[in-house]
Design a protein around this motif. Structure first.
Motif, PDB file in Angstrom:
ATOM      1  N   PRO A  67       4.240   7.684   3.527  1.00  0.00           N
ATOM      2  CA  PRO A  67       2.819   7.639   3.165  1.00  0.00           C
ATOM      3  C   PRO A  67       2.328   8.906   2.466  1.00  0.00           C
ATOM      4  O   PRO A  67       1.491   8.832   1.564  1.00  0.00           O
ATOM      5  CB  PRO A  67       2.110   7.430   4.503  1.00  0.00           C
ATOM      6  N   THR A  68       2.825  10.079   2.859  1.00  0.00           N
ATOM      7  CA  THR A  68       2.370  11.308   2.210  1.00  0.00           C
ATOM      8  C   THR A  68       2.812  11.339   0.758  1.00  0.00           C
ATOM      9  O   THR A  68       2.002  11.593  -0.153  1.00  0.00           O
ATOM     10  CB  THR A  68       2.884  12.549   2.952  1.00  0.00           C
ATOM     11  N   ALA A  69       4.085  11.085   0.504  1.00  0.00           N
ATOM     12  CA  ALA A  69       4.575  11.076  -0.878  1.00  0.00           C
ATOM     13  C   ALA A  69       3.842  10.022  -1.695  1.00  0.00           C
ATOM     14  O   ALA A  69       3.457  10.259  -2.852  1.00  0.00           O
ATOM     15  CB  ALA A  69       6.077  10.829  -0.907  1.00  0.00           C
ATOM     16  N   THR A  70       3.642   8.842  -1.099  1.00  0.00           N
ATOM     17  CA  THR A  70       2.922   7.774  -1.804  1.00  0.00           C
ATOM     18  C   THR A  70       1.540   8.241  -2.228  1.00  0.00           C
ATOM     19  O   THR A  70       1.133   8.063  -3.388  1.00  0.00           O
ATOM     20  CB  THR A  70       2.799   6.534  -0.911  1.00  0.00           C
ATOM     21  N   HIS A  71       0.813   8.855  -1.318  1.00  0.00           N
ATOM     22  CA  HIS A  71      -0.570   9.207  -1.635  1.00  0.00           C
ATOM     23  C   HIS A  71      -0.690  10.471  -2.485  1.00  0.00           C
ATOM     24  O   HIS A  71      -1.681  10.619  -3.215  1.00  0.00           O
ATOM     25  CB  HIS A  71      -1.380   9.322  -0.355  1.00  0.00           C
ATOM     26  N   VAL A  72       0.295  11.365  -2.413  1.00  0.00           N
ATOM     27  CA  VAL A  72       0.289  12.489  -3.351  1.00  0.00           C
ATOM     28  C   VAL A  72       0.358  11.959  -4.776  1.00  0.00           C
ATOM     29  O   VAL A  72      -0.384  12.403  -5.664  1.00  0.00           O
ATOM     30  CB  VAL A  72       1.463  13.452  -3.074  1.00  0.00           C
ATOM     31  N   LEU A 119       0.832  -1.203   0.000  1.00  0.00           N
ATOM     32  CA  LEU A 119       0.000   0.000   0.000  1.00  0.00           C
ATOM     33  C   LEU A 119       0.867   1.254   0.000  1.00  0.00           C
ATOM     34  O   LEU A 119       0.609   2.200  -0.736  1.00  0.00           O
ATOM     35  CB  LEU A 119      -0.930   0.001   1.217  1.00  0.00           C
ATOM     36  N   HIS A 120       1.903   1.261   0.839  1.00  0.00           N
ATOM     37  CA  HIS A 120       2.858   2.378   0.850  1.00  0.00           C
ATOM     38  C   HIS A 120       4.056   1.962   0.003  1.00  0.00           C
ATOM     39  O   HIS A 120       5.045   1.434   0.505  1.00  0.00           O
ATOM     40  CB  HIS A 120       3.278   2.721   2.281  1.00  0.00           C
ATOM     41  N   TRP A 121       3.954   2.202  -1.289  1.00  0.00           N
ATOM     42  CA  TRP A 121       4.951   1.682  -2.225  1.00  0.00           C
ATOM     43  C   TRP A 121       6.228   2.517  -2.253  1.00  0.00           C
ATOM     44  O   TRP A 121       7.210   2.117  -2.882  1.00  0.00           O
ATOM     45  CB  TRP A 121       4.342   1.515  -3.610  1.00  0.00           C
ATOM     46  N   ILE A 122       6.240   3.677  -1.597  1.00  0.00           N
ATOM     47  CA  ILE A 122       7.493   4.343  -1.235  1.00  0.00           C
ATOM     48  C   ILE A 122       7.658   4.066   0.251  1.00  0.00           C
ATOM     49  O   ILE A 122       6.964   4.662   1.082  1.00  0.00           O
ATOM     50  CB  ILE A 122       7.472   5.855  -1.504  1.00  0.00           C
TER      51      ILE A 122
END
Length: 334
Positions: free
Chosen positions: A63-68, A56-59
């Motif tokens: 989590p913020t960078a991932t979801h941005v 889910l958090h592929w970075i």
């Protein structure tokens, strides 16, 4: 299509666009090439990706960078389906064979992008992140506010409504070209141990955005001309698109963080976290995105000035997904 950039002899749409060509005419200088690597034929690549091993958090730890970045998966399926729909409406206006070829290639690429990002949404849902409520807002935006007819029964002539929507697509494509070029050079994503399948998706898509960066702009100017009214409409469309995209990105990131089942509402979207990710090179800077607007607003501007077509073509030749698609096509034709 064979999944490769096929030489076509030239790339239309380059050169100064500040002339006075009328609707249905190619702007003067439209065939001048600007860099090595131009002159490619735009064609969809029938790629596929295996998401089973993508977390889910592929970075990792971001989590913020991932979801941005995940906001792309929200916006693009609906948005690119809408691009194709508007272009289908405008196709009967196009008699130039080179532009028609490129527009059809653009439509094929955008349809493929929409499909592949939809698969990512399904993967997010399988991991407990339901995006359906947010997607309903986007359906309203594209199907009602930007639908076949002007919203709220506004008395806008059909041809003018079509031209405005083509101008909106051209403005959006300015940002997708900038983002596409950024992700191709974002080496910090490898350093952060980004999931390789997601990174290939983003770079394959980004490379195709650079590859077809001029098509929407050329389509708009072909249908609307290059006179004062066309230029004013182009400025107006960017004035609408830029703040709406910013709002959609911020609200989309906030939605994803709020509904992330791993985070459990412990993290909210914040400018501080966003800027921290920028400092690490995991997201494009505000300056990179902001400077795309005044460039676009120059009357002489043309999107062939954006990014590196050579780098895009080189990535498409090495992308695991694109190479697999090309190999599958070759085997099917033997």
């Amino acid at each position: 299509m064979d999944g490769r950039a096929v030489p076509s002899g030239h790339e239309h749409g380059h050169g100064d666009q500040g002339g006075t060509a009328g609707a249905g005419e190619r702007p003067a200088g439209a065939n001048a090439e600007r860099e090595p690597g131009s002159g490619v034929r735009i064609a969809p690549r029938r790629v596929s990706f295996d998401w089973d091993g993508t977390p889910l958090h592929w970075i990792p730890g971001e989590p913020t960078a991932t979801h941005v970045v995940n906001v792309l998966h929200l916006l693009l399926p609906a948005g690119e389906r809408w691009f194709v729909k508007v272009f289908k409406e405008a196709l009967p206006l196009v008699t130039d064979p080179d532009l028609l070829r490129d527009v059809k290639g653009f439509m094929g690429q955008e349809a493929t992008h929409s499909t592949q990002h939809t698969y990512v949404l399904e993967h997010l849902a399988a991991q407990g992140l339901d995006t359906a409520p947010y997607l309903r807002r986007l359906d309203f935006l594209f199907n009602v506010l930007l639908g076949d007819k002007p919203p709220f029964r506004q008395p806008v002539p059909p041809r003018e409504w079509l031209r405005f929507r083509l101008a909106v697509i051209a403005a959006i494509e300015q940002f997708t070209a900038v983002l596409g070029d950024w992700v191709l050079g974002a080496n910090a994503l490898e350093d952060a141990d980004t999931d390789p399948v997601m990174l290939d998706l983003l770079r394959w898509h980004g490379a195709e955005e650079v590859e077809h960066r001029s098509v929407a702009f050329d389509m708009y100017q072909y249908c609307a001309g290059t006179g004062t009214a066309s230029y004013a409409r182009r400025l107006y469309a960017m004035a609408v698109v830029a703040p709406v995209m910013l709002w959609l990105w911020a609200s989309g990131t906030a939605y994803l963080l709020r509904h992330d089942p791993v985070l459990g509402r412990r993290l909210r979207y914040s400018l501080r976290e966003h800027n921290r990710a920028i400092a690490k090179g995991l997201l494009p800077s505000w300056g990179e995105l902001g400077r795309a607007i005044p460039r676009y607003m120059k009357r002489s501007y043309h999107p062939s000035q954006e990014g590196s077509l050579r780098r895009a073509v080189e990535y498409l030749a090495s992308s695991p997904a694109a190479r697999s698609a090309a190999g599958a096509f070759t085997r099917a034709t033997l």
